[in-house]
Scaffold this motif. Structure first.
Motif, mmCIF file in Angstrom:
data_model
loop_
_atom_site.group_PDB
_atom_site.id
_atom_site.type_symbol
_atom_site.label_atom_id
_atom_site.label_comp_id
_atom_site.label_asym_id
_atom_site.label_seq_id
_atom_site.Cartn_x
_atom_site.Cartn_y
_atom_site.Cartn_z
ATOM 1 N N SER A 91 0.865 -1.185 0.000
ATOM 2 C CA SER A 91 0.000 0.000 0.000
ATOM 3 C C SER A 91 0.895 1.226 0.000
ATOM 4 C CB SER A 91 -0.915 0.022 1.229
ATOM 5 O OG SER A 91 -1.604 1.269 1.329
ATOM 6 N N LYS A 92 0.734 2.058 -1.018
ATOM 7 C CA LYS A 92 1.540 3.278 -1.099
ATOM 8 C C LYS A 92 1.244 4.194 0.087
ATOM 9 C CE LYS A 92 4.416 5.931 -3.458
ATOM 10 N NZ LYS A 92 5.802 5.526 -3.705
ATOM 11 N N SER A 93 -0.030 4.336 0.406
ATOM 12 C CA SER A 93 -0.417 5.218 1.514
ATOM 13 C C SER A 93 -0.168 4.572 2.868
ATOM 14 C CB SER A 93 -1.896 5.582 1.397
ATOM 15 O OG SER A 93 -2.710 4.432 1.573
ATOM 16 N N GLY A 94 -0.222 3.245 2.893
ATOM 17 C CA GLY A 94 -0.059 2.533 4.155
ATOM 18 C C GLY A 94 -1.305 2.531 5.011
ATOM 19 N N ASP A 95 -2.406 3.104 4.488
ATOM 20 C CA ASP A 95 -3.631 3.146 5.282
ATOM 21 C C ASP A 95 -4.857 2.625 4.537
ATOM 22 O OD1 ASP A 95 -4.175 5.151 3.463
ATOM 23 O OD2 ASP A 95 -4.489 6.733 4.954
ATOM 24 N N THR A 96 -4.640 1.896 3.440
ATOM 25 C CA THR A 96 -5.762 1.302 2.716
ATOM 26 C C THR A 96 -6.553 0.407 3.673
ATOM 27 O OG1 THR A 96 -4.438 1.304 0.685
ATOM 28 C CG2 THR A 96 -6.432 -0.060 0.708
ATOM 29 N N VAL A 140 4.771 2.974 -10.728
ATOM 30 C CA VAL A 140 4.394 1.622 -10.316
ATOM 31 C C VAL A 140 5.512 0.648 -10.634
ATOM 32 C CG1 VAL A 140 2.761 -0.258 -10.735
ATOM 33 C CG2 VAL A 140 1.928 2.087 -10.573
ATOM 34 N N GLU A 141 6.263 0.938 -11.695
ATOM 35 C CA GLU A 141 7.350 0.043 -12.093
ATOM 36 C C GLU A 141 8.394 -0.121 -11.002
ATOM 37 O OE1 GLU A 141 7.811 3.898 -14.618
ATOM 38 O OE2 GLU A 141 6.213 2.728 -13.697
ATOM 39 N N LEU A 309 1.521 3.065 -19.782
ATOM 40 C CA LEU A 309 0.089 3.289 -19.579
ATOM 41 C C LEU A 309 -0.217 4.112 -18.337
ATOM 42 C CD1 LEU A 309 -1.297 -0.264 -20.458
ATOM 43 C CD2 LEU A 309 -1.113 1.729 -21.942
ATOM 44 N N VAL A 310 0.212 3.622 -17.186
ATOM 45 C CA VAL A 310 -0.149 4.260 -15.916
ATOM 46 C C VAL A 310 0.392 5.682 -15.840
ATOM 47 C CG1 VAL A 310 0.044 4.100 -13.405
ATOM 48 C CG2 VAL A 310 -0.277 2.021 -14.773
ATOM 49 N N ASP A 311 1.501 5.908 -16.504
ATOM 50 C CA ASP A 311 2.099 7.241 -16.459
ATOM 51 C C ASP A 311 1.767 8.051 -17.712
ATOM 52 O OD1 ASP A 311 3.780 9.343 -15.549
ATOM 53 O OD2 ASP A 311 5.334 8.626 -16.910
ATOM 54 N N ARG A 312 2.278 7.657 -18.858
ATOM 55 C CA ARG A 312 2.161 8.490 -20.061
ATOM 56 C C ARG A 312 0.739 8.555 -20.616
ATOM 57 N NH1 ARG A 312 4.306 12.259 -20.184
ATOM 58 N NH2 ARG A 312 4.028 11.855 -17.995
ATOM 59 N N LEU A 313 0.105 7.413 -20.863
ATOM 60 C CA LEU A 313 -1.221 7.457 -21.473
ATOM 61 C C LEU A 313 -2.232 8.104 -20.528
ATOM 62 C CD1 LEU A 313 -2.895 6.858 -23.933
ATOM 63 C CD2 LEU A 313 -3.290 4.533 -23.073
ATOM 64 N N ALA A 314 -2.095 7.855 -19.244
ATOM 65 C CA ALA A 314 -2.990 8.484 -18.273
ATOM 66 C C ALA A 314 -2.900 10.007 -18.350
ATOM 67 C CB ALA A 314 -2.648 8.007 -16.862
ATOM 68 N N ARG A 315 -1.691 10.526 -18.475
ATOM 69 C CA ARG A 315 -1.513 11.983 -18.535
ATOM 70 C C ARG A 315 -2.161 12.583 -19.774
ATOM 71 N NH1 ARG A 315 -1.188 14.387 -13.901
ATOM 72 N NH2 ARG A 315 0.498 13.576 -12.589
ATOM 73 N N TYR A 316 -2.115 11.844 -20.881
ATOM 74 C CA TYR A 316 -2.718 12.391 -22.098
ATOM 75 C C TYR A 316 -4.234 12.263 -22.093
ATOM 76 C CZ TYR A 316 1.636 13.729 -24.201
ATOM 77 O OH TYR A 316 2.825 14.378 -24.450
ATOM 78 N N TYR A 317 -4.759 11.242 -21.427
ATOM 79 C CA TYR A 317 -6.209 11.215 -21.226
ATOM 80 C C TYR A 317 -6.632 12.435 -20.419
ATOM 81 C CZ TYR A 317 -8.022 6.902 -23.248
ATOM 82 O OH TYR A 317 -8.463 5.947 -24.134
#
Length: 336
Positions: A91-96, A140-141, A309-317
């Motif tokens: 968990s990135k946040s640690g509080d999920t 995420v990578e 996807l998670v980085d580049r394509l998301a930003r263009y969406y």
């Protein structure tokens, strides 16, 4: 590059790789204690990056490997989950909420938990026996890198991955390679998002070690962060229902990996080329991994997909929809 700091990205890659020694020490301690099986337990985007590794381990080890949704396992239990198991969480946040509850449940039952945690002193950290610090601010990578080091060191210690040292050494080259992949993909991401951002319905397809990537992007990015309606389906299941939704105006996005199940992706591609004018194929083979052995490419393919996807394509969406990636209606906005 759109909303992207290349120097920060490489710095994050460097500090991630610096955790290798710490991760290996944890893996060695666990191997010395012994374990009977491995459980990946998390939710959402965190469990989605565990699924590809589970798929790999099915082909690489005799150690039983399971994945469970955090919110479910605490209700039903699992007869294979015992004090001899090793539980991996993230968990990135640690509080999920679901993940923290599952970690506390594991601790109460004497199940050993090792977690990737991005926030020091968080609830997940406190509920875990071992903690792998996720220090990267983006990517995420980088979580993949840490999971690869940890899991494959366990396999190496068990005598089932002789190539570990070479693999772990070469992972150091990954951030530079992924940065070049992002740069190459940048105009492609722009074109895809411009063409498809306002479609009413999209189908995303992948398989095997790429399924988690398809799930993550379609649900955690397009649905959660962009409110775009999608259908995610595996290449093997596509021909048992979803194919009937294809016509010439339905956008289909096929994410191709490099493992043994790629032939299933090829079958989907052949079909969709005949019946839709809106097929987009994203193939990790189109991107070089300099300094990394060819035999490791199928393992690292999900990191390429995630970087694109998670980085580049998301930003263009985000650019074309005008919908900020941080905007939510419900998620973490109130209790539910």
């Amino acid at each position: 590059m759109l909303k992207f700091d290349e120097e920060l990205y490489l710095r994050n890659g460097h500090i991630t790789y610096e955790t290798r020694e710490e991760i290996e020490k944890i893996a060695d301690e666990i191997s010395e204690e012994g374990f009977s099986n491995i459980f990946f337990i998390s939710v959402g985007g965190s469990i989605s990056i565990m699924w590809p590794i589970q798929e790999m381990l099915k082909q690489m080890t005799h150690i039983p490997v399971f994945s469970e949704q955090a919110g479910e396992v605490v209700l039903t239990g699992h007869k294979q989950l015992t004090k001899d198991s090793i539980v991996i969480m993230a968990s990135k946040s640690g509080d999920t909420k679901e993940t923290v509850a599952a970690a506390e449940w594991c601790k109460m039952n004497g199940f050993r938990v090792v977690s990737l945690v991005g926030t020091p002193e968080s609830l997940l950290e406190k509920a875990s026996r071992w903690v792998i610090p996720n220090k990267a601010k983006n990517g995420v990578e980088f979580e993949y890198m840490q999971l690869f080091i940890f899991v494959f060191k366990l396999l190496h210690n068990a005598g089932e991955f002789d190539d570990y040292s070479a693999f772990a050494d070469q992972i150091k080259c990954l951030p530079d390679n992924l940065l070049r992949a992002k740069q190459k993909f940048e105009p492609v991401a722009d074109e895809i998002a411009q063409s498809y951002h306002d479609e009413q319905y999209n189908i995303w397809i992948g398989n095997g070690e790429m399924w988690g990537e398809v799930y993550l992007f379609s649900m955690c990015i397009l649905e959660e962060m962009q409110w775009v309606r999608t259908k995610a389906v595996s290449s093997s299941e596509f021909f048992h229902g979803t194919l009937e939704l294809i016509d010439e105006n339905v956008p289909v996005f096929l994410v191709k990996g490099e493992g043994k199940r790629r032939v299933l992706d090829d079958r989907v591609e052949r079909f969709c080329k005949q019946y839709t004018k809106k097929l987009v194929v994203l193939d990790t083979k189109d991107y070089e991994l300099t300094g990394i052995d060819e035999k490791f490419r199928w393992i690292l393919a999900p990191t390429i997909s995630s970087a694109l996807l998670v980085d580049r394509l998301a930003r263009y969406y985000e650019k074309y929809t005008g919908h900020d990636l941080d905007m939510r209606r419900y998620y973490r906005q109130f209790d539910y």
